[in-house]
Design a protein around this motif. Structure first.
Motif, mmCIF file in Angstrom:
data_model
loop_
_atom_site.group_PDB
_atom_site.id
_atom_site.type_symbol
_atom_site.label_atom_id
_atom_site.label_comp_id
_atom_site.label_asym_id
_atom_site.label_seq_id
_atom_site.Cartn_x
_atom_site.Cartn_y
_atom_site.Cartn_z
ATOM 1 N N LYS A 101 0.821 -1.210 0.000
ATOM 2 C CA LYS A 101 0.000 0.000 0.000
ATOM 3 C C LYS A 101 0.852 1.257 0.000
ATOM 4 O O LYS A 101 0.473 2.290 -0.559
ATOM 5 C CB LYS A 101 -0.932 -0.011 1.216
ATOM 6 N N THR A 102 2.038 1.174 0.618
ATOM 7 C CA THR A 102 2.891 2.360 0.704
ATOM 8 C C THR A 102 3.678 2.614 -0.569
ATOM 9 O O THR A 102 4.115 3.742 -0.809
ATOM 10 C CB THR A 102 3.873 2.241 1.888
ATOM 11 N N ILE A 103 3.898 1.586 -1.392
ATOM 12 C CA ILE A 103 4.738 1.774 -2.574
ATOM 13 C C ILE A 103 3.961 1.705 -3.883
ATOM 14 O O ILE A 103 4.545 1.887 -4.948
ATOM 15 C CB ILE A 103 5.897 0.749 -2.614
ATOM 16 N N MET A 104 2.632 1.482 -3.792
ATOM 17 C CA MET A 104 1.791 1.464 -4.986
ATOM 18 C C MET A 104 0.933 2.722 -5.033
ATOM 19 O O MET A 104 0.633 3.323 -3.995
ATOM 20 C CB MET A 104 0.848 0.244 -4.978
ATOM 21 N N THR A 105 0.529 3.093 -6.239
ATOM 22 C CA THR A 105 -0.442 4.172 -6.344
ATOM 23 C C THR A 105 -1.737 3.732 -5.675
ATOM 24 O O THR A 105 -2.021 2.530 -5.558
ATOM 25 C CB THR A 105 -0.717 4.517 -7.813
ATOM 26 N N GLU A 106 -2.517 4.691 -5.228
ATOM 27 C CA GLU A 106 -3.760 4.361 -4.519
ATOM 28 C C GLU A 106 -4.681 3.511 -5.389
ATOM 29 O O GLU A 106 -5.226 2.502 -4.945
ATOM 30 C CB GLU A 106 -4.464 5.651 -4.094
ATOM 31 N N GLY A 107 -4.851 3.935 -6.638
ATOM 32 C CA GLY A 107 -5.719 3.175 -7.537
ATOM 33 C C GLY A 107 -5.168 1.803 -7.837
ATOM 34 O O GLY A 107 -5.915 0.818 -7.923
ATOM 35 N N GLY A 108 -3.852 1.726 -8.020
ATOM 36 C CA GLY A 108 -3.231 0.438 -8.304
ATOM 37 C C GLY A 108 -3.382 -0.536 -7.149
ATOM 38 O O GLY A 108 -3.649 -1.727 -7.358
ATOM 39 N N PHE A 109 -3.238 -0.036 -5.911
ATOM 40 C CA PHE A 109 -3.384 -0.926 -4.767
ATOM 41 C C PHE A 109 -4.823 -1.410 -4.636
ATOM 42 O O PHE A 109 -5.061 -2.581 -4.304
ATOM 43 C CB PHE A 109 -2.952 -0.227 -3.474
ATOM 44 N N LEU A 115 3.115 -4.590 -9.200
ATOM 45 C CA LEU A 115 4.193 -3.653 -8.897
ATOM 46 C C LEU A 115 4.815 -3.092 -10.174
ATOM 47 O O LEU A 115 5.139 -1.904 -10.249
ATOM 48 C CB LEU A 115 5.266 -4.341 -8.054
ATOM 49 N N ASP A 116 4.988 -3.950 -11.160
ATOM 50 C CA ASP A 116 5.559 -3.485 -12.428
ATOM 51 C C ASP A 116 4.711 -2.374 -13.042
ATOM 52 O O ASP A 116 5.233 -1.460 -13.690
ATOM 53 C CB ASP A 116 5.678 -4.647 -13.416
ATOM 54 N N LYS A 117 3.406 -2.450 -12.810
ATOM 55 C CA LYS A 117 2.491 -1.489 -13.448
ATOM 56 C C LYS A 117 2.166 -0.295 -12.565
ATOM 57 O O LYS A 117 1.983 0.823 -13.064
ATOM 58 C CB LYS A 117 1.203 -2.208 -13.846
ATOM 59 N N PHE A 118 2.105 -0.500 -11.249
ATOM 60 C CA PHE A 118 1.550 0.536 -10.382
ATOM 61 C C PHE A 118 2.490 1.031 -9.278
ATOM 62 O O PHE A 118 2.072 1.851 -8.445
ATOM 63 C CB PHE A 118 0.256 0.033 -9.725
ATOM 64 N N ALA A 119 3.722 0.561 -9.235
ATOM 65 C CA ALA A 119 4.640 1.040 -8.191
ATOM 66 C C ALA A 119 4.931 2.523 -8.382
ATOM 67 O O ALA A 119 5.037 3.017 -9.508
ATOM 68 C CB ALA A 119 5.939 0.246 -8.227
ATOM 69 N N LYS A 120 5.061 3.233 -7.241
ATOM 70 C CA LYS A 120 5.443 4.641 -7.292
ATOM 71 C C LYS A 120 6.944 4.727 -7.548
ATOM 72 O O LYS A 120 7.736 4.226 -6.738
ATOM 73 C CB LYS A 120 5.123 5.335 -5.960
ATOM 74 N N PRO A 121 7.356 5.353 -8.634
ATOM 75 C CA PRO A 121 8.797 5.406 -8.929
ATOM 76 C C PRO A 121 9.615 6.029 -7.802
ATOM 77 O O PRO A 121 10.721 5.578 -7.513
ATOM 78 C CB PRO A 121 8.856 6.271 -10.204
ATOM 79 N N GLU A 122 9.064 7.034 -7.132
ATOM 80 C CA GLU A 122 9.834 7.708 -6.089
ATOM 81 C C GLU A 122 10.071 6.811 -4.881
ATOM 82 O O GLU A 122 10.965 7.064 -4.073
ATOM 83 C CB GLU A 122 9.128 8.990 -5.642
ATOM 84 N N GLU A 123 9.252 5.737 -4.722
ATOM 85 C CA GLU A 123 9.441 4.828 -3.602
ATOM 86 C C GLU A 123 10.508 3.771 -3.897
ATOM 87 O O GLU A 123 11.004 3.114 -2.985
ATOM 88 C CB GLU A 123 8.116 4.117 -3.266
ATOM 89 N N LEU A 124 10.835 3.584 -5.166
ATOM 90 C CA LEU A 124 11.767 2.538 -5.549
ATOM 91 C C LEU A 124 13.119 3.072 -5.987
ATOM 92 O O LEU A 124 14.031 2.310 -6.258
ATOM 93 C CB LEU A 124 11.160 1.703 -6.689
ATOM 94 N N GLU A 125 13.252 4.389 -6.045
ATOM 95 C CA GLU A 125 14.490 4.978 -6.522
ATOM 96 C C GLU A 125 15.050 5.937 -5.472
ATOM 97 O O GLU A 125 14.321 6.523 -4.694
ATOM 98 C CB GLU A 125 14.247 5.740 -7.824
ATOM 99 N N MET A 126 16.362 6.064 -5.469
ATOM 100 C CA MET A 126 17.010 7.018 -4.578
ATOM 101 C C MET A 126 18.106 7.734 -5.353
ATOM 102 O O MET A 126 18.922 7.095 -6.020
ATOM 103 C CB MET A 126 17.605 6.316 -3.356
ATOM 104 N N ASP A 127 18.066 9.047 -5.306
ATOM 105 C CA ASP A 127 19.116 9.809 -5.967
ATOM 106 C C ASP A 127 20.422 9.651 -5.190
ATOM 107 O O ASP A 127 20.466 9.822 -3.973
ATOM 108 C CB ASP A 127 18.737 11.291 -6.036
#
Length: 291
Positions: free
Chosen positions: A209-217, A243-255
């Motif tokens: 729920k924390t790493i997916m878009t609301e609609g995707g979850f 996850l491949d379709k609805f993961a939030k990119p900002e939750e899976l990436e770190m600058d």
């Protein structure tokens, strides 16, 4: 009695596991599992460790600790969780190495309850993610101080876990990768709690729920409800597809903006981490939770 120490690592959990488990008071009580609030035990355990100085506690001391951290009396299993069990963030990397002091922490923790069955649980994390996270936590600290002169390619989990297994002296050591947590969160919760996989626990989908878009979850939850997976492998395939379709990119990436860290460096650190994972998964004395 079983005593479980969830050790971290840093930048992996933020108390999510104990919060999820605490959402199951009826199931926990039925199974004699106690998940104290972290505020009740963290200072108590710290002070007890300082007092014992590594020695075994007598029964009066062990009982006093239990009385201080929980009001429950019928305890089959109690769970303590804190990344500082390993070390403070400033000592993740020292001149002695990566998490070099961790193996030495296990026996003193076990000695608080010398008559109990002890388990140590640990989420590993790619050093290519961990070091930037530690830098973000303490932006006033220089990169040179953070790394203590160590090459980031020297930050090897295999050495840490080998030391932990030796120090555990037969106590159970459970390990998983933080990167796999979205796919294995229910298994982690069941491993930590000791509650059978046939029991559904509240919070098993929390991390998604924390790493997916609301609609995707919502779509994922509806799909799982209407098409219950028959096997773990099937559930993980469904989870990965969403996850491949609805993961939030900002939750899976770190600058990453650290001296000398370019894409090639990150790839090299990651390749070494993955090699360590393969070795640890086959290591005697380790229960490895794999997706």
């Amino acid at each position: 009695m079983q005593v479980v120490y969830h050790l971290g690592a840093h930048a992996t959990d933020e108390d999510s596991l104990v919060r999820c488990l605490a959402r199951n008071p009826r199931v926990l009580e039925e199974n004699g599992v106690v998940v104290p609030h972290p505020r009740r035990y963290r200072m108590v355990l710290r002070d007890t460790l300082l007092t014992l100085k590594g020695a075994e506690a007598d029964i009066e001391t062990s009982d006093a600790v239990l009385a201080a951290v929980t009001d429950k009396e019928d305890i089959n299993r109690i769970i303590f969780s804190h990344e500082y069990f390993m070390c403070i963030p400033e000592r993740v990397v020292t001149d002695k190495g990566f998490y070099a002091m961790v193996p030495g922490k296990l026996e003193p923790l076990a000695n608080i309850f010398p008559d109990a069955e002890i388990e140590f649980h640990l989420a590993m994390i790619n050093p290519a993610t961990l070091i930037p996270a530690l830098a973000q936590r303490d932006p006033e600290r220089s990169y040179e101080d953070l790394m203590c002169g160590r090459d980031p390619r020297d930050l090897r989990w295999r050495t840490v876990v080998e030391g932990m297994v030796d120090a555990a002296q037969g106590h159970k050591v459970v390990v998983w990768c933080n990167e796999d947590a979205p796919l294995i969160w229910p298994e982690i919760m069941h491993s930590l709690s000791g509650i059978g996989d046939d029991v559904t626990l509240n919070g098993e989908q929390m991390i998604l729920k924390t790493i997916m878009t609301e609609g995707g979850f919502r779509r994922y939850a509806d799909y799982i409800l209407n098409n219950p997976p028959k096997t773990l492998e099937q559930r993980r395939k469904v989870t990965m597809a969403f996850l491949d379709k609805f993961a939030k990119p900002e939750e899976l990436e770190m600058d990453v903006a650290l001296p000398g860290w370019d894409e090639a460096m990150i790839d090299e650190i990651t390749a070494l981490y993955e090699a360590d994972i393969d070795a640890i998964a086959q290591m005697a004395g380790v229960d490895f939770i794999a997706p």
